[in-house]
Motif scaffolding. Sequence first.
Motif, PDB file in Angstrom:
ATOM      1  N   ILE A 404       0.851  -1.185   0.000  1.00  0.00           N
ATOM      2  CA  ILE A 404       0.000   0.000   0.000  1.00  0.00           C
ATOM      3  C   ILE A 404       0.891   1.241   0.000  1.00  0.00           C
ATOM      4  O   ILE A 404       2.049   1.190   0.415  1.00  0.00           O
ATOM      5  CB  ILE A 404      -0.982   0.006   1.187  1.00  0.00           C
ATOM      6  N   ALA A 405       0.350   2.353  -0.459  1.00  0.00           N
ATOM      7  CA  ALA A 405       1.160   3.532  -0.792  1.00  0.00           C
ATOM      8  C   ALA A 405       1.902   4.113   0.404  1.00  0.00           C
ATOM      9  O   ALA A 405       2.948   4.741   0.236  1.00  0.00           O
ATOM     10  CB  ALA A 405       0.268   4.597  -1.426  1.00  0.00           C
ATOM     11  N   SER A 406       1.396   3.932   1.628  1.00  0.00           N
ATOM     12  CA  SER A 406       2.002   4.588   2.790  1.00  0.00           C
ATOM     13  C   SER A 406       3.267   3.891   3.270  1.00  0.00           C
ATOM     14  O   SER A 406       3.952   4.388   4.153  1.00  0.00           O
ATOM     15  CB  SER A 406       0.987   4.647   3.938  1.00  0.00           C
ATOM     16  N   GLU A 407       3.608   2.731   2.710  1.00  0.00           N
ATOM     17  CA  GLU A 407       4.759   1.978   3.200  1.00  0.00           C
ATOM     18  C   GLU A 407       6.065   2.507   2.613  1.00  0.00           C
ATOM     19  O   GLU A 407       6.078   3.060   1.505  1.00  0.00           O
ATOM     20  CB  GLU A 407       4.587   0.493   2.849  1.00  0.00           C
ATOM     21  N   PRO A 408       7.193   2.350   3.344  1.00  0.00           N
ATOM     22  CA  PRO A 408       8.496   2.784   2.803  1.00  0.00           C
ATOM     23  C   PRO A 408       8.791   2.024   1.523  1.00  0.00           C
ATOM     24  O   PRO A 408       8.502   0.835   1.415  1.00  0.00           O
ATOM     25  CB  PRO A 408       9.481   2.412   3.925  1.00  0.00           C
ATOM     26  N   ARG A 409       9.374   2.701   0.570  1.00  0.00           N
ATOM     27  CA  ARG A 409       9.467   2.121  -0.759  1.00  0.00           C
ATOM     28  C   ARG A 409      10.744   1.316  -1.009  1.00  0.00           C
ATOM     29  O   ARG A 409      10.691   0.229  -1.531  1.00  0.00           O
ATOM     30  CB  ARG A 409       9.363   3.223  -1.829  1.00  0.00           C
ATOM     31  N   LYS A 410      11.929   1.886  -0.653  1.00  0.00           N
ATOM     32  CA  LYS A 410      13.159   1.176  -1.031  1.00  0.00           C
ATOM     33  C   LYS A 410      14.337   1.623  -0.166  1.00  0.00           C
ATOM     34  O   LYS A 410      14.370   2.744   0.355  1.00  0.00           O
ATOM     35  CB  LYS A 410      13.477   1.409  -2.508  1.00  0.00           C
ATOM     36  N   LYS A 411      15.297   0.711  -0.045  1.00  0.00           N
ATOM     37  CA  LYS A 411      16.544   1.004   0.657  1.00  0.00           C
ATOM     38  C   LYS A 411      17.685   0.356  -0.111  1.00  0.00           C
ATOM     39  O   LYS A 411      17.512  -0.698  -0.725  1.00  0.00           O
ATOM     40  CB  LYS A 411      16.494   0.477   2.094  1.00  0.00           C
ATOM     41  N   ASN A 412      18.872   1.009  -0.060  1.00  0.00           N
ATOM     42  CA  ASN A 412      20.039   0.534  -0.799  1.00  0.00           C
ATOM     43  C   ASN A 412      21.150   0.095   0.139  1.00  0.00           C
ATOM     44  O   ASN A 412      21.314   0.653   1.235  1.00  0.00           O
ATOM     45  CB  ASN A 412      20.607   1.641  -1.697  1.00  0.00           C
ATOM     46  N   THR A 413      21.946  -0.865  -0.305  1.00  0.00           N
ATOM     47  CA  THR A 413      23.225  -1.144   0.341  1.00  0.00           C
ATOM     48  C   THR A 413      24.223  -0.087  -0.130  1.00  0.00           C
ATOM     49  O   THR A 413      23.931   0.720  -1.018  1.00  0.00           O
ATOM     50  CB  THR A 413      23.766  -2.530  -0.037  1.00  0.00           C
ATOM     51  N   HIS A 414      25.429  -0.106   0.435  1.00  0.00           N
ATOM     52  CA  HIS A 414      26.502   0.708  -0.123  1.00  0.00           C
ATOM     53  C   HIS A 414      26.994   0.046  -1.419  1.00  0.00           C
ATOM     54  O   HIS A 414      26.616  -1.090  -1.735  1.00  0.00           O
ATOM     55  CB  HIS A 414      27.652   0.853   0.879  1.00  0.00           C
TER      56      HIS A 414
END
Length: 496
Positions: A404-414
């Motif tokens: 659903i739209a309110s959730e965090p979308r993405k995270k990256n490693t280094h």
Amino acid sequence: MKRNKPPTSRRTEIQHLYECYASGQTTLPACDLVRFLHEKQMELTANQETAESLIDRYEIEETARESRSMTFEGFLRYMESKDCCVFDQTHRSVYQDMDQPLSSYFISTSHNTYLTGDQLVGKSHLYAYVCALRKGCRCLEIDCWDGSDMEPVVYHGHTLTTKILFRDVIKTVEQHAFEVSAFPVILSLENHCSQEQQEVMAQYLISILGEKLLRAPLDHLTTGDLPSPNKEVVVAKALSDLVIYTKSVKFFSFSYSKDNQTCYENTSTAEKKAHKLARASGADFVRHNQKFLSRIYPAAFRTSSSNYNPQEFWNVGSQLVALNFQSLGLPMDLNNGRFQDNGGCGYTLKPAVLMSSETSFDPGCNQHSKATRLLLKVISGSNLPVPRSGKALDPFVRVEINGIASEPRKKNTHTVKNNSLTPHWDTDMNFNISVPELCLVRFCVRDQTGFLSSDFVGQYTLPFSSLKKGYRWVPLLSRDGCSLDPASLFVFVWYS
């Protein structure tokens, strides 16, 4: 002079796990393998019999097999097997209840299935239907127009796209409809033909498909609901005498549908209008889709055959979320990820949150039940494909949550510099997921090419509900969905 630390391989990481549980012994006894399965892999039903079956499957050293234990090499084979894949292997077969009405399922759906390219000058080709069916697609679109010599043709009308014969399309469907799935195929016929050529179309459907064509209501239909998908049939959506369950009707409003629409009628809505409805009346949209089939299709401005993000329309329970299967990228990755579940049969049961008549669910509302906490440790990669230039990658991993739209979308490693073979990240990521039963998790490996630029390397998408806990490997797929084996990621997954 400072020496560079040698790269850590997955083998080294797995050896560390092995040594922790072998506790100084030369082999890993079955009882300690059970302990590993419980504590790290969260295989809580595992017992001595489970461990011994793994020893029999993966241990080739005879002395270890006889003593019901595992050498490191056997443990490594197990950790790199499908038993340790991040995707739950029990979901590789049809395991869901297939006796619910059709409205209770997401159904893999193709838009302009005949096209291999754009919608202005692209080619129409029979192989596009073969490709869609082999990907588990269960709803095909066929745009029909009058052709010469009383032979209806299929193409994108009023454009320079090439034409193929309607009869050849139906022959192709007949040959390939049930190659990968035994469940119904819906033919969405966009009919622009004269009465005479419509009759030709009907005769082709009957003569070519034969008994595979559903021509009369199923016997058990007594509840006022759509039938279940438990029937190997082809269902036509046009040509009135052959329409049984999927007659297309115009959408006016949810209240109009509630009072006037019958269960065997379905609506087709362009993405822009569907987007407005989902935002303004999400709960009503969900309730509508509990009873009726709704098809969403790409906007007319998408002449390049680009796709919208299908997640928004799955969130309101739309069953037939149509995509251009020939267009690669995130939307098709999500579609392929969702429909690899339930044996890849093209039908996945909608979660209870979308089907409950007792509670009102609105995906646009933040007031959902207690969130699930997902911890992902992206540990390392292995054998990442190098570009044609032969230059080693500068890889990083992006984990994307699609829900659903309110959730965090993405995270990256280094980013790891100049290492395609054994990049090591050891990066923790935390996500709070409000409605995990709707969520898809996408792992994407990218090559850092500049300060703000990167290139796609490989990806893997799966439903949260198919995500296995513990130390797992993630297979990587190319942009067109083909395996990049032996390229993979090594991760640790935990959620509560």
